[in-house]
Scaffold this active site. Structure first.
Site, PDB file in Angstrom:
ATOM      1  N   SER A  17       5.837  -7.400   3.065  1.00 14.37           N
ATOM      2  CA  SER A  17       6.410  -7.053   1.776  1.00 14.37           C
ATOM      3  C   SER A  17       5.321  -6.990   0.702  1.00 14.37           C
ATOM      4  O   SER A  17       4.336  -6.284   0.856  1.00 14.37           O
ATOM      5  CB  SER A  17       7.521  -8.056   1.417  1.00 14.37           C
ATOM      6  OG  SER A  17       8.330  -7.571   0.384  1.00 14.37           O
ATOM      7  N   ASP A  73      12.378  -4.939   5.150  1.00 12.74           N
ATOM      8  CA  ASP A  73      11.367  -5.939   4.796  1.00 12.74           C
ATOM      9  C   ASP A  73      10.887  -6.763   5.992  1.00 12.74           C
ATOM     10  O   ASP A  73      11.689  -7.304   6.751  1.00 12.74           O
ATOM     11  CB  ASP A  73      11.949  -6.878   3.734  1.00 12.74           C
ATOM     12  CG  ASP A  73      10.874  -7.560   2.926  1.00 12.74           C
ATOM     13  OD1 ASP A  73      10.202  -8.429   3.473  1.00 12.74           O
ATOM     14  OD2 ASP A  73      10.726  -7.207   1.742  1.00 12.74           O
TER      15      ASP A  73
END
Length: 323
Positions: free
Chosen positions: A41, A155
């Site tokens: 991320s 993610d």
């Protein structure tokens, strides 16, 4: 004999991720420059900029961000599995840090993502830098999933918030890990205190807060008004984003503890940033400073890493030359 290779695993954490910038700078001051960088991320974003030798450019850009700028970077959508696409944000960042294919970066770099449908942990080692970063950064519910490498990806923090395992697999002998998981207990305690002490927001103040938003947000009614209030943390009850991101924080905190217990790093850094909210990207300088403070507090451990990586430098002149 070759010296051990240093790797760093940069964790997910939304706006708290700007702390990675301060950590990388502070490590360099100690003589620690990673040869392998992995990230999930926002950790993938900062790690990619570092691997492309553009960390200073990223720092200058994030430190200039205002809250209004953050809102302007939100390309709102209610289609495609997320509140925003993230394309506008990635384009703005790419203008400063480049979009080099990650297999061509001067420092070995990899990002972790999650297959939306199989739950498989996906290691990304090739492709345009910002596409890889975007694929690793699809916070569930906030960013729409990204189509990359013939998969729908979300993610990387969903399965591996601090990718130590990937760092070692890429050849790192010694790994420093950065965990940005927020303490759920401390965050919850502050929320309870806020409910008991914060006065109710007046209708006039609510209108003022909305009027201060960007033109993009003004186009949306109802739901985005609630989102703005969630960004500003002015509501006593949990807003949409607060409920969503707190759930993700809880999940990532638990996963991080389990993964680090199984795949421990040689040094674990945990900056104290419990008061940072999801969209506090405009507080970059505070986050960067928190990263530096964290490294300073861990200096004894990190200096032992310096001795391990560079034994000839760490020995005294007598030890180096012998009797």
């Amino acid at each position: 004999m070759t010296e051990p290779r240093l790797g760093i695993a940069l964790g997910s954490g939304s706006a708290r991720g700007w702390a990675h910038i301060g950590i990388l700078h502070a490590l360099a001051d100690l003589g620690l420059r990673p040869a392998v960088v992995t990230g999930a991320s926002v950790g993938a974003l900062v790690g990619a900029a570092f691997a492309n030798d553009k960390l200073d450019a990223l720092e200058a850009w994030v430190c200039a961000l205002t809250q209004r700028d953050v809102w302007h970077l939100i390309d709102a959508t209610f289609r495609g599995g997320g509140i925003m696409t993230g394309n506008r944000l990635m384009e703005a960042i790419a203008a400063g840090v480049g979009d080099t294919p990650i297999e061509q970066l001067p420092i070995a770099f990899g990002a972790v993502a999650t297959d939306l449908y199989t739950g498989e942990e996906v290691w990304l080692r090739e492709g345009p830098m910002m596409r890889v970063v975007r694929a690793s950064s699809g916070v569930p519910g906030l960013f729409a999933p990204a189509w990359h490498a013939d998969r729908w990806l979300i993610d990387g923090g969903v399965v591996n918030p601090v990718p130590v395992s990937m760092c070692r697999a890429m050849g790192a002998d010694v790994v420093i890990a950065v965990d940005l998981s927020r303490s759920v207990t401390r965050a919850g305690q502050r929320a309870q205190l806020a409910v008991g002490s914060k006065p109710a927001t007046s209708a006039v103040a609510e209108r003022t807060a909305t009027e201060e938003g960007s033109a993009i947000l003004k186009r949306w009614s109802g739901m985005l008004d609630g989102l703005v209030e969630s960004f500003r943390s002015k509501r006593q009850e949990p807003g949409l984003l607060e409920a969503m991101t707190s759930s993700v924080n809880i999940m990532q905190d638990r996963i991080t503890r389990t993964r680090l217990a199984i795949e421990p790093a040689d040094v674990l850094l945990r900056p104290r940033m419990d008061d940072f909210a999801l969209m506090d990207f405009h507080r970059a300088r505070e986050a960067i400073d928190a990263g530096r403070v964290c490294v300073e507090a861990s200096a004894p451990q990190l200096l032992s890493i310096v001795a391990q990586l560079h034994p000839a430098v760490s020995r005294t002149p007598t030890e180096r030359t012998g009797p």
